[in-house]
Scaffold this active site. Structure first.
Site, mmCIF file in Angstrom:
data_model
loop_
_atom_site.group_PDB
_atom_site.id
_atom_site.type_symbol
_atom_site.label_atom_id
_atom_site.label_comp_id
_atom_site.label_asym_id
_atom_site.label_seq_id
_atom_site.Cartn_x
_atom_site.Cartn_y
_atom_site.Cartn_z
ATOM 1 N N HIS A 101 -63.343 32.824 -34.497
ATOM 2 C CA HIS A 101 -63.368 33.975 -35.404
ATOM 3 C C HIS A 101 -63.549 35.271 -34.610
ATOM 4 O O HIS A 101 -64.419 36.091 -34.918
ATOM 5 C CB HIS A 101 -64.486 33.827 -36.441
ATOM 6 C CG HIS A 101 -64.259 34.675 -37.665
ATOM 7 N ND1 HIS A 101 -64.830 34.415 -38.885
ATOM 8 C CD2 HIS A 101 -63.515 35.798 -37.857
ATOM 9 C CE1 HIS A 101 -64.473 35.319 -39.768
ATOM 10 N NE2 HIS A 101 -63.655 36.178 -39.158
ATOM 11 N N GLU A 131 -68.648 27.786 -40.314
ATOM 12 C CA GLU A 131 -68.647 28.437 -39.005
ATOM 13 C C GLU A 131 -70.082 28.460 -38.478
ATOM 14 O O GLU A 131 -70.988 28.844 -39.200
ATOM 15 C CB GLU A 131 -68.104 29.872 -39.101
ATOM 16 C CG GLU A 131 -66.627 29.925 -39.422
ATOM 17 C CD GLU A 131 -66.062 31.350 -39.393
ATOM 18 O OE1 GLU A 131 -66.852 32.299 -39.139
ATOM 19 O OE2 GLU A 131 -64.854 31.502 -39.615
ATOM 20 N N ILE A 175 -55.666 33.269 -40.308
ATOM 21 C CA ILE A 175 -56.387 34.413 -39.752
ATOM 22 C C ILE A 175 -57.122 35.159 -40.866
ATOM 23 O O ILE A 175 -57.586 36.280 -40.659
ATOM 24 C CB ILE A 175 -55.440 35.371 -39.003
ATOM 25 C CG1 ILE A 175 -54.280 35.823 -39.907
ATOM 26 C CG2 ILE A 175 -54.921 34.723 -37.733
ATOM 27 C CD1 ILE A 175 -53.412 36.910 -39.294
ATOM 28 N N ARG A 179 -59.591 33.728 -44.047
ATOM 29 C CA ARG A 179 -60.941 33.204 -44.201
ATOM 30 C C ARG A 179 -60.865 31.683 -44.182
ATOM 31 O O ARG A 179 -59.912 31.081 -44.689
ATOM 32 C CB ARG A 179 -61.568 33.671 -45.524
ATOM 33 C CG ARG A 179 -61.987 35.142 -45.521
ATOM 34 C CD ARG A 179 -63.230 35.342 -44.664
ATOM 35 N NE ARG A 179 -63.708 36.716 -44.706
ATOM 36 C CZ ARG A 179 -63.424 37.641 -43.796
ATOM 37 N NH1 ARG A 179 -62.624 37.331 -42.772
ATOM 38 N NH2 ARG A 179 -63.926 38.856 -43.893
ATOM 39 N N ARG A 184 -50.359 38.283 -54.795
ATOM 40 C CA ARG A 184 -50.737 38.140 -56.199
ATOM 41 C C ARG A 184 -49.819 38.918 -57.131
ATOM 42 O O ARG A 184 -49.471 38.446 -58.212
ATOM 43 C CB ARG A 184 -52.188 38.607 -56.374
ATOM 44 C CG ARG A 184 -52.754 38.405 -57.764
ATOM 45 C CD ARG A 184 -54.230 38.716 -57.774
ATOM 46 N NE ARG A 184 -54.515 40.039 -57.205
ATOM 47 C CZ ARG A 184 -55.739 40.508 -57.010
ATOM 48 N NH1 ARG A 184 -56.784 39.758 -57.288
ATOM 49 N NH2 ARG A 184 -55.913 41.719 -56.506
ATOM 50 N N PHE A 219 -49.428 38.666 -48.588
ATOM 51 C CA PHE A 219 -48.622 39.681 -47.922
ATOM 52 C C PHE A 219 -49.084 41.073 -48.340
ATOM 53 O O PHE A 219 -48.773 41.554 -49.425
ATOM 54 C CB PHE A 219 -47.137 39.496 -48.252
ATOM 55 C CG PHE A 219 -46.227 40.372 -47.424
ATOM 56 C CD1 PHE A 219 -45.827 39.967 -46.164
ATOM 57 C CD2 PHE A 219 -45.795 41.597 -47.893
ATOM 58 C CE1 PHE A 219 -45.000 40.773 -45.386
ATOM 59 C CE2 PHE A 219 -44.978 42.418 -47.131
ATOM 60 C CZ PHE A 219 -44.577 41.996 -45.871
ATOM 61 N N GLY A 220 -49.863 41.696 -47.448
ATOM 62 C CA GLY A 220 -50.352 43.052 -47.671
ATOM 63 C C GLY A 220 -50.143 43.862 -46.415
ATOM 64 O O GLY A 220 -49.124 43.700 -45.723
#
Length: 367
Positions: free
Chosen positions: A315, A296, A265, A267, A207, A184-185
């Site tokens: 992607h 990928e 969404i 990596r 974190r 959550f950023g």
């Protein structure tokens, strides 16, 4: 002269002008990585705004090949790299690129760039988190809505004229459901803003266990296990680090509700893909929405391609015209700032400015 002839002459002149700008001598030269750009500077993302460099007397060229890592000879005389993808810049590269002063990352991720090595080498590294925030949040919302409405299955039923089966694909509830955002950023906060009018509750995990906007957005920050157990939709936005690689494995998936959906969404390596396949086969989660993968591209025989309850995107779900415009403007802005001897925005390794290596490169540039 006919209209067609005039257009051809004009186009030829424009091409000549671009080529001259890109090849002319300049005290500041930019190399554009070839993973997403063509030799003429056009890109799979759209217009990169490279004309801003030419207009400011900065020469640019697209690297001759998509080679990872970039051959050292291709960085000779290059002051900045516009990195469009995930090419690695480790110590073996940056320690032997004496002219390089900036790596401007197109986008937010930077896991393939060794920040410590760049700092030691006096190289500034920037990214474009503000420009990507809204497009990436919208990508998460898109996958969430597609999953909740079982859009993939309904699309198939329509195309095969199998309308009689539609009763088996009623949508999942939204109002009152809980969305858990892992990592959550800024993107997570933007997604929370988009979800609020729909009536979804948002919980988050990061974190530090803190975020300046969490309280105002009504977002409760939880430990990862609590978030997984409570969420009806789990959205992965975390950065990829050694600590987050395969963060969502068999144990984490087992904590999710059988009615819950996983959306990634961030990596591909945030998820243990083998464990995800097993969870989907066994019905241990309701489905998944994936814009990123490991590897990928997906292999043609990957089981993920066969599930009716998995929505996939290559992607690129956030690739919109405004995404390209804003990200390009931010990345080019970083290059222009460094070329002018100024500090750019969104520096990932601010300690570089205190190093002797950076001071030496600045002094050399001022000669």
């Amino acid at each position: 002269m006919s209209t067609a002839t005039k257009e051809t002459t004009t186009a030829a002149a424009a091409t000549k002008e671009t080529t001259t700008a890109a090849a002319s001598p300049s005290p500041f030269t930019v190399a554009v990585t070839a993973d997403a750009a063509r030799p003429d500077g056009t890109s799979i993302h759209g217009d990169l705004g490279l004309q801003r460099l030419s207009e400011n007397g900065i020469s640019w060229r697209v690297l001759p090949s998509y080679t990872d890592p970039v051959p050292l000879e291709d960085l000779a005389g290059v002051q900045a790299v516009l990195s469009l993808g995930h090419i690695a810049f480790g110590s073996r590269t940056v320690d032997h690129a004496p002219d390089l002063r900036l790596i401007a990352r197109f986008g937010a991720g930077y896991e393939t760039i060794d920040l410590d090595a760049c700092t030691r080498a006096g190289i500034v590294v920037t990214n474009t988190p503000d420009a990507i925030r809204r497009p990436l949040a919208v990508a998460g919302l898109t996958l969430l809505l597609a999953l909740s409405h079982k859009l993939l299955a309904k699309d198939r039923l329509t195309r095969t004229s199998d309308w009689a089966q539609r009763e088996h694909y009623r949508g999942a509830p939204l109002v009152g459901q809980t969305v858990g955002i892992v990592g959550f950023g800024s993107v997570g906060a933007e997604l929370a803003r988009l979800l609020a009018p729909i009536g979804l509750k948002v919980v988050g995990n990061n974190r530090s266990g803190r975020h300046p906007e969490a309280a105002a957005l009504g977002v409760e920050l939880l430990g990862l296990n609590d978030l997984l157990e409570r969420s009806d939709y789990v959205v992965l936005c975390a950065a990829l680090t050694p600590a987050t690689e395969k963060l969502i494995g068999a144990a984490a998936l087992a904590k999710m509700k059988s009615s819950a959906y996983l959306i990634n969404i961030g990596r591909g390596k945030l998820v243990d893909t083998d464990a995800l396949r097993e969870a989907l086969r066994g019905g241990r989660i309701a489905g998944a929405g994936l814009d990123v993968f490991e590897p990928e591209p997906l292999l043609p025989d990957d089981d993920l391609l066969t599930f009716d309850n998995v929505v996939l995107s290559p992607h690129s779900l956030c690739w919109t015209e405004d995404f390209t415009q804003d990200v390009s403007a931010a990345a080019i802005g970083s290059i222009l700032a460094v070329a002018a001897g100024e500090r750019p925005a969104n520096v990932l390794n601010p300690g570089v400015f205190a190093t002797e290596a950076f001071a030496a490169k600045q002094a050399s540039a001022d000669l």
